[in-house]
Design a protein around this motif. Sequence first.
Motif, mmCIF file in Angstrom:
data_model
loop_
_atom_site.group_PDB
_atom_site.id
_atom_site.type_symbol
_atom_site.label_atom_id
_atom_site.label_comp_id
_atom_site.label_asym_id
_atom_site.label_seq_id
_atom_site.Cartn_x
_atom_site.Cartn_y
_atom_site.Cartn_z
ATOM 1 N N ALA A 71 -0.568 0.116 -8.713
ATOM 2 C CA ALA A 71 -1.141 -0.677 -9.160
ATOM 3 C C ALA A 71 -0.391 -1.906 -7.618
ATOM 4 O O ALA A 71 -1.086 -2.538 -7.262
ATOM 5 N N GLY A 72 0.278 -0.792 -6.678
ATOM 6 C CA GLY A 72 1.118 -1.305 -5.673
ATOM 7 C C GLY A 72 -0.195 -1.340 -4.182
ATOM 8 O O GLY A 72 -0.585 -2.593 -3.267
ATOM 9 N N LEU B 174 0.456 -1.594 -0.321
ATOM 10 C CA LEU B 174 -0.199 -0.234 -0.432
ATOM 11 C C LEU B 174 0.596 1.268 -0.012
ATOM 12 O O LEU B 174 0.401 1.829 -0.435
ATOM 13 N N THR B 175 1.849 1.260 0.798
ATOM 14 C CA THR B 175 3.318 2.433 0.654
ATOM 15 C C THR B 175 4.295 1.991 0.058
ATOM 16 O O THR B 175 5.435 2.764 0.353
ATOM 17 N N ALA B 176 4.216 0.970 -0.741
ATOM 18 C CA ALA B 176 5.392 0.783 -1.785
ATOM 19 C C ALA B 176 6.075 1.991 -2.539
ATOM 20 O O ALA B 176 7.335 2.762 -2.520
ATOM 21 N N LEU C 83 -7.527 -8.589 1.288
ATOM 22 C CA LEU C 83 -8.859 -9.493 0.872
ATOM 23 C C LEU C 83 -8.419 -10.530 1.076
ATOM 24 O O LEU C 83 -10.024 -11.674 1.348
ATOM 25 N N GLY C 84 -7.249 -11.346 1.209
ATOM 26 C CA GLY C 84 -7.478 -12.486 1.061
ATOM 27 C C GLY C 84 -7.793 -13.255 -0.387
ATOM 28 O O GLY C 84 -8.047 -14.725 -0.660
ATOM 29 N N TRP C 85 -7.571 -12.328 -1.677
ATOM 30 C CA TRP C 85 -7.360 -13.283 -2.754
ATOM 31 C C TRP C 85 -6.286 -13.436 -3.147
ATOM 32 O O TRP C 85 -6.069 -14.325 -4.015
ATOM 33 N N VAL C 86 -5.012 -12.944 -3.101
ATOM 34 C CA VAL C 86 -3.973 -13.646 -3.389
ATOM 35 C C VAL C 86 -3.044 -13.604 -2.305
ATOM 36 O O VAL C 86 -3.513 -13.043 -0.682
ATOM 37 N N GLY C 87 -2.151 -14.246 -1.932
ATOM 38 C CA GLY C 87 -1.120 -14.854 -0.363
ATOM 39 C C GLY C 87 0.066 -14.002 -0.753
ATOM 40 O O GLY C 87 0.113 -12.523 -1.997
ATOM 41 N N ALA C 88 0.568 -13.617 0.977
ATOM 42 C CA ALA C 88 1.550 -12.309 1.508
ATOM 43 C C ALA C 88 2.839 -12.385 0.097
ATOM 44 O O ALA C 88 3.407 -10.781 0.190
ATOM 45 N N THR C 89 2.816 -13.493 -0.575
ATOM 46 C CA THR C 89 3.959 -13.702 -0.812
ATOM 47 C C THR C 89 3.900 -12.614 -2.468
ATOM 48 O O THR C 89 4.632 -12.191 -3.234
ATOM 49 N N ALA C 90 2.301 -12.239 -3.100
ATOM 50 C CA ALA C 90 2.773 -11.060 -4.122
ATOM 51 C C ALA C 90 3.789 -9.602 -3.638
ATOM 52 O O ALA C 90 3.712 -9.206 -4.568
ATOM 53 N N ALA C 91 3.308 -9.519 -2.083
ATOM 54 C CA ALA C 91 4.245 -8.188 -2.295
ATOM 55 C C ALA C 91 5.328 -8.520 -2.435
ATOM 56 O O ALA C 91 5.901 -7.032 -2.769
ATOM 57 N N LEU C 92 5.970 -9.565 -2.527
ATOM 58 C CA LEU C 92 7.692 -9.447 -3.256
ATOM 59 C C LEU C 92 7.784 -9.318 -4.446
ATOM 60 O O LEU C 92 8.667 -8.981 -5.115
ATOM 61 N N ALA D 292 7.454 -5.573 -3.979
ATOM 62 C CA ALA D 292 9.550 -5.136 -3.298
ATOM 63 C C ALA D 292 10.536 -5.276 -5.488
ATOM 64 O O ALA D 292 10.854 -4.296 -4.885
ATOM 65 N N GLY D 293 10.169 -5.939 -5.889
ATOM 66 C CA GLY D 293 10.972 -6.596 -6.669
ATOM 67 C C GLY D 293 11.069 -5.347 -7.564
ATOM 68 O O GLY D 293 11.664 -5.201 -8.261
ATOM 69 N N GLY D 294 9.054 -4.966 -7.956
ATOM 70 C CA GLY D 294 8.992 -3.815 -9.316
ATOM 71 C C GLY D 294 10.204 -2.814 -7.785
ATOM 72 O O GLY D 294 10.533 -1.781 -9.488
ATOM 73 N N ALA D 295 9.611 -2.457 -7.313
ATOM 74 C CA ALA D 295 10.156 -0.867 -6.067
ATOM 75 C C ALA D 295 11.021 -0.762 -5.869
ATOM 76 O O ALA D 295 12.246 -0.095 -6.485
ATOM 77 N N ALA D 296 11.941 -2.356 -6.298
ATOM 78 C CA ALA D 296 13.679 -2.483 -6.064
ATOM 79 C C ALA D 296 14.003 -2.099 -7.106
ATOM 80 O O ALA D 296 15.372 -1.669 -7.730
ATOM 81 N N GLY D 297 13.795 -2.406 -8.606
ATOM 82 C CA GLY D 297 14.287 -2.259 -9.976
ATOM 83 C C GLY D 297 14.046 -1.108 -10.004
ATOM 84 O O GLY D 297 14.420 -0.559 -10.975
#
Length: 339
Positions: A282-283, A228-230, A292-301, A304-309
């Motif tokens: 998007a973030g 949410l704050t990426a 909402l539980g529609w995707v897993g917490a790993t979606a945040a990775l 994170a990868g997009g932000a790092a790139g």
Amino acid sequence: MLYGIAAAIAALLLAALLAALLRTLALRLGAVERRRGRLVALLGGPAVIVATAFVAGAGGWTDVAPLGPAAGRLPDPGMVVGALGLVADLRPVPLPVRAAVVTTAAALTVPFDELGPVVGVLAVGWVVLVTLAFTSLDHADGVMGTVAVVTAFALSGCAAAEVMDGLATLLSVLAAALTGFLMHGWPPARIVPGRCGGLFAGFVLASAAVLVHAGRGAGPSVGAVFALTAVATADAVLVLVSRRRAGRPLLSGAPDHLVHRLRHLGVTAQGAAVLVGVTGFAGALVGMLIDLGWVGATAALWVAGGAAGMVLVLLRVPAYGASLPGKPQVGAHLRVRNR
């Protein structure tokens, strides 16, 4: 439902009206800064604060839609933080003082009874960092407001899913007030939110994220609040790493933020605001889907990868010693803000 729509419309119109009036007042008082060779009024933050507090508070005063205990703890500390920002817009306020006030406000807002002392202290620190990061997004026209709007809407959906109706209403009203402000703050801006608007919006959003996720699982909560704050986080990391590598003071103002580098690449001011807003959307969308539980917490990775790139790519864009397109290199600001 009907009240929420009416409240959002009222907040939008009130913020737009107040922004127009305060712009005239700011120009008369000399509360301005120079952006891209133009004098821009600095009093956009009070317009957002007054519209949000008045419309959200009206639901409680009339007993039509009380904010409730969770959301009710946000407006007062948020307005105190915003008042500090207004002072900082008009005269220098050291960063340690700003951080201390935000920390105190966060400590009064974070639900220690639900989080426990250790997690509660970490939550306070996170609220402070995100609040200051949102303030630094006001480095170009329309950026902070756009990112805050999409974040507020996403958090409103998360609060509604948790049946936190008062908090959902407050966040919807904030999003609408920011949208009304953007009618004057979209590039080329006639008025900007300043530290007042950035501190208020950042504090309310960060604190609301903590309240929504208090008592929930650590993995999904951390993933959601990061997503949410990426954008604000990525901008802060970009600036700190860039200044560290260049041997520049970490707290000195410089044209080295996200939009500054996009402008160096030839992106227009409007295009840069849209691009950053879409990235923030998007973030925020990923964060809401995790919540909402529609995707897993790993979606945040992926976020994170997009932000790092993004940070790694933009670090290669020259930021020091070159003027922005269409902007003089010398005398760009009436005051240099410590970011």
